[in-house]
Scaffold this motif. Structure first.
Motif, PDB file in Angstrom:
ATOM      1  N   ALA A  24       0.830  -1.210   0.000  1.00  0.00           N
ATOM      2  CA  ALA A  24       0.000   0.000   0.000  1.00  0.00           C
ATOM      3  C   ALA A  24       0.862   1.257   0.000  1.00  0.00           C
ATOM      4  CB  ALA A  24      -0.913  -0.005   1.231  1.00  0.00           C
ATOM      5  N   ASP A  25       1.972   1.241   0.788  1.00  0.00           N
ATOM      6  CA  ASP A  25       2.870   2.399   0.812  1.00  0.00           C
ATOM      7  C   ASP A  25       3.494   2.631  -0.557  1.00  0.00           C
ATOM      8  OD1 ASP A  25       2.435   3.092   3.416  1.00  0.00           O
ATOM      9  OD2 ASP A  25       4.081   1.888   4.216  1.00  0.00           O
ATOM     10  N   ILE A  27       2.222   1.933  -3.484  1.00  0.00           N
ATOM     11  CA  ILE A  27       1.227   2.540  -4.374  1.00  0.00           C
ATOM     12  C   ILE A  27       1.087   4.034  -4.077  1.00  0.00           C
ATOM     13  CG2 ILE A  27      -1.210   2.569  -4.991  1.00  0.00           C
ATOM     14  CD1 ILE A  27       0.386   0.222  -6.125  1.00  0.00           C
ATOM     15  N   ASN A  28       1.033   4.393  -2.781  1.00  0.00           N
ATOM     16  CA  ASN A  28       0.932   5.816  -2.409  1.00  0.00           C
ATOM     17  C   ASN A  28       2.147   6.598  -2.876  1.00  0.00           C
ATOM     18  OD1 ASN A  28      -1.568   5.636  -1.155  1.00  0.00           O
ATOM     19  ND2 ASN A  28      -0.676   4.997   0.796  1.00  0.00           N
ATOM     20  N   ALA A  29       3.326   5.980  -2.745  1.00  0.00           N
ATOM     21  CA  ALA A  29       4.555   6.662  -3.143  1.00  0.00           C
ATOM     22  C   ALA A  29       4.615   6.887  -4.646  1.00  0.00           C
ATOM     23  CB  ALA A  29       5.766   5.848  -2.686  1.00  0.00           C
ATOM     24  N   ARG A  31       2.001   7.452  -6.635  1.00  0.00           N
ATOM     25  CA  ARG A  31       0.850   8.184  -7.172  1.00  0.00           C
ATOM     26  C   ARG A  31       1.255   9.284  -8.165  1.00  0.00           C
ATOM     27  NH1 ARG A  31      -4.001   6.897  -5.234  1.00  0.00           N
ATOM     28  NH2 ARG A  31      -4.133   5.782  -3.243  1.00  0.00           N
ATOM     29  N   TYR A  34       2.074   7.510 -11.472  1.00  0.00           N
ATOM     30  CA  TYR A  34       0.908   6.992 -12.182  1.00  0.00           C
ATOM     31  C   TYR A  34       0.102   8.129 -12.810  1.00  0.00           C
ATOM     32  CZ  TYR A  34       1.398   2.137 -10.720  1.00  0.00           C
ATOM     33  OH  TYR A  34       1.843   0.856 -10.565  1.00  0.00           O
ATOM     34  N   HIS A 131       8.026  13.247  -0.744  1.00  0.00           N
ATOM     35  CA  HIS A 131       6.818  12.767  -0.069  1.00  0.00           C
ATOM     36  C   HIS A 131       6.993  11.381   0.536  1.00  0.00           C
ATOM     37  CE1 HIS A 131       6.714  11.141  -4.121  1.00  0.00           C
ATOM     38  NE2 HIS A 131       5.849  10.231  -3.714  1.00  0.00           N
ATOM     39  N   ILE A 132       8.035  10.656   0.125  1.00  0.00           N
ATOM     40  CA  ILE A 132       8.248   9.306   0.646  1.00  0.00           C
ATOM     41  C   ILE A 132       8.643   9.360   2.120  1.00  0.00           C
ATOM     42  CG2 ILE A 132       9.668   7.219   0.405  1.00  0.00           C
ATOM     43  CD1 ILE A 132       9.748   7.673  -2.536  1.00  0.00           C
ATOM     44  N   SER A 134       7.180  10.907   4.363  1.00  0.00           N
ATOM     45  CA  SER A 134       5.992  10.883   5.211  1.00  0.00           C
ATOM     46  C   SER A 134       5.375   9.493   5.322  1.00  0.00           C
ATOM     47  CB  SER A 134       4.938  11.842   4.655  1.00  0.00           C
ATOM     48  OG  SER A 134       4.535  11.425   3.355  1.00  0.00           O
ATOM     49  N   LEU A 135       5.841   8.551   4.482  1.00  0.00           N
ATOM     50  CA  LEU A 135       5.310   7.194   4.548  1.00  0.00           C
ATOM     51  C   LEU A 135       5.947   6.445   5.702  1.00  0.00           C
ATOM     52  CD1 LEU A 135       5.373   6.370   0.743  1.00  0.00           C
ATOM     53  CD2 LEU A 135       3.407   7.036   2.115  1.00  0.00           C
TER      54      LEU A 135
END
Length: 482
Positions: A24-25, A27-29, A31, A34, A131-132, A134-135
């Protein structure tokens, strides 16, 4: 020795735990990536859309493999993406969208964990990695995490000898040293393709039977598919249409003489084909068939608009070409034409009647400057200034006529080479993806004919941008194979 290996493995897992992402992380990273390459944003550019779509499939497979327990097989994967540039603004539209509005990026994935893979992808596409932080990767700062990625634990060679596992360093060196060639790839994949092809043969026959029966029963011009769905998927869609014919035969009388296209949404396309959305139920399909008479009326109005635009532009023909344009609905295309016609009518451009007969133009909604396609079609933005449009058409008219003539010659050459190649290699089928141009196909076939390839007998060969064996046994090879 075995106990020591077990302890080392436990230690390795503990160390890796500090620099891994969850699925899930990841995929968020990714975004931003994509969003920059997703095919839906390349509607007006079929070639770039298909390249991104195929690359995304391979990337998703790579990421899924990394998350599988005990995953050890490793093969570097080369990917190509067309990346969206920044959005245009009023002060610098020409600079941002001077050509196509995006750039091609190629990179090779050879990392073995999600974090380093995500970082490689973002860095290759010049996208931010801030932004990574913050994951929930770890409490260390990003730079420290990144430095850890580049310092994998080195196992003694005896570990691989004892366990039988592959040495990733040795495998990577070998992959970088040996470039994939057509012969070597066919050697490695022929058996797999033959097995899949034999398994798909009964379904292929069933597909042809269903297609022939429905075409005859409904008196259709053709049945097509927008995407490269598998044979089983296509059979399922035809079975669904067949059930609707049995249940509501009266609503299908309006489809006589038309082409049915299975696609992502239902309606009528700008080319006049009946679109059946594969995610829609029979109720939605029934409504489309019932509304066909209204669609036919709108199509007549659309043809009238095209004729009026042609008269205002000296006889140049307005065309909709499926290979070069997105799959628009009839309503969307009518609105585009209507808006463009009103702008032309108010500008009153001084084109001499019939001076541009024989030329063709395509309307596009996502461009900001007119261009001339290699096959002679004028690519005209709907927002194009009339004065700029007039100057561009006058300046490029002679070149456009030459390109149109060249297109006819290339189409003949391409067909001859496909027929010759099919016969020489005893292929069951030879075809290309829409993203492969005629010039690329011609070059590919000419070089194929110089080779001796007994592997291809009875196979389905697709000319693409990458190597792959499709689920039904079709062989995909890049047009510029080595």
């Amino acid at each position: 020795y075995v106990i020591r290996l077990c302890l080392e493995k436990i230690l390795l897992q503990c160390i890796l735990q500090s620099r891994t992402l969850s699925g899930a992380d990841a995929i968020n990273a990714l975004r931003p990536f994509y969003f920059a390459v997703h095919p839906d944003f390349f509607g007006q550019h079929p070639k770039e859309r298909e390249v991104n779509e195929n690359s995304l499939k391979r990337l998703n497979g790579y990421l899924e493999n990394l998350q599988k327990p005990g995953f050890r097989s490793f093969k570097p994967t080369q990917l190509t993406f067309y990346v969206r540039e920044r959005e245009p603004n009023s002060s610098n539209v020409q600079e941002s969208f001077s050509t196509s509005g995006f750039r091609a990026v190629s990179f090779t994935l050879h990392t073995r964990d999600l974090l380093s893979t995500v970082l490689d992808i973002l860095n290759s596409c010049s996208l931010s990695t801030e932004h990574i932080q913050s994951l929930n990767v770890n409490s260390q700062p990003h730079k420290e995490a990144k430095s850890t990625v580049n310092r994998p634990i080195k196992w003694d060679k005896t570990y691989y000898t004892f366990t039988g596992f592959k040495d990733p360093e040795e495998e990577l060196e070998q992959a970088q040293r040996v470039e994939t060639t057509l012969i070597s790839w066919l050697d490695d994949n022929e058996a797999s393709a033959v097995k899949k092809l034999k398994k798909s043969l009964p379904l292929r026959k069933e597909l042809e039977r269903l297609k022939s029966e429905l075409s005859h029963q409904l008196q259709l011009s053709d049945i097509r598919w927008q995407r490269s769905w598998g044979i089983a998927h296509r059979c399922s869609q035809l079975h669904s249409l067949g059930r609707l014919v049995q249940q509501r035969p009266e609503v299908l009388k309006n489809v006589k003489g038309r082409t049915v296209v299975f696609t992502d949404r239902s309606g009528m396309s700008a080319a006049g084909h009946v679109m059946l959305g594969t995610m829609d139920v029979h109720h939605h399909w029934t409504k489309i068939f019932e509304r066909l008479p209204n669609y036919y009326k709108l199509q007549k109005r659309l043809l009238f608009l095209e004729d009026r635009i042609s008269q205002l532009l000296g006889g140049i023909q307005v065309v909709y070409i499926e290979e070069l344009q997105p799959l628009l609905t009839l309503e969307e295309y009518y609105e585009t034409l209507d808006s463009f016609y009103n702008k032309l009518r108010d500008s009153r451009l001084p084109f001499h009647p019939r001076s541009l007969r024989g030329l063709q133009m395509i309307l596009e909604s996502d461009r900001y400057a007119p261009s001339l396609h290699e096959f002679g079609h004028f690519m005209i933005p709907t927002v194009c200034d009339p004065a700029t449009l007039q100057w561009f058409i006058f300046a490029k008219a002679q070149e456009a006529r030459k390109n149109l003539k060249r297109k006819e010659e290339m189409m003949i050459t391409e067909k001859e080479l496909i027929d010759t190649s099919t016969e020489k290699f005893s292929l069951d089928r030879l075809y290309k993806e829409p993203s492969v141009s005629s010039a690329q196909m011609i070059d590919c076939c000419k070089r194929l004919l110089e080779e001796s390839l007994p592997y291809l007998q009875g196979m389905h060969l697709c000319i693409s941008h990458f190597y792959s064996v499709l689920q039904d046994g079709d062989l995909c090879i890049p047009w510029n194979w080595k």
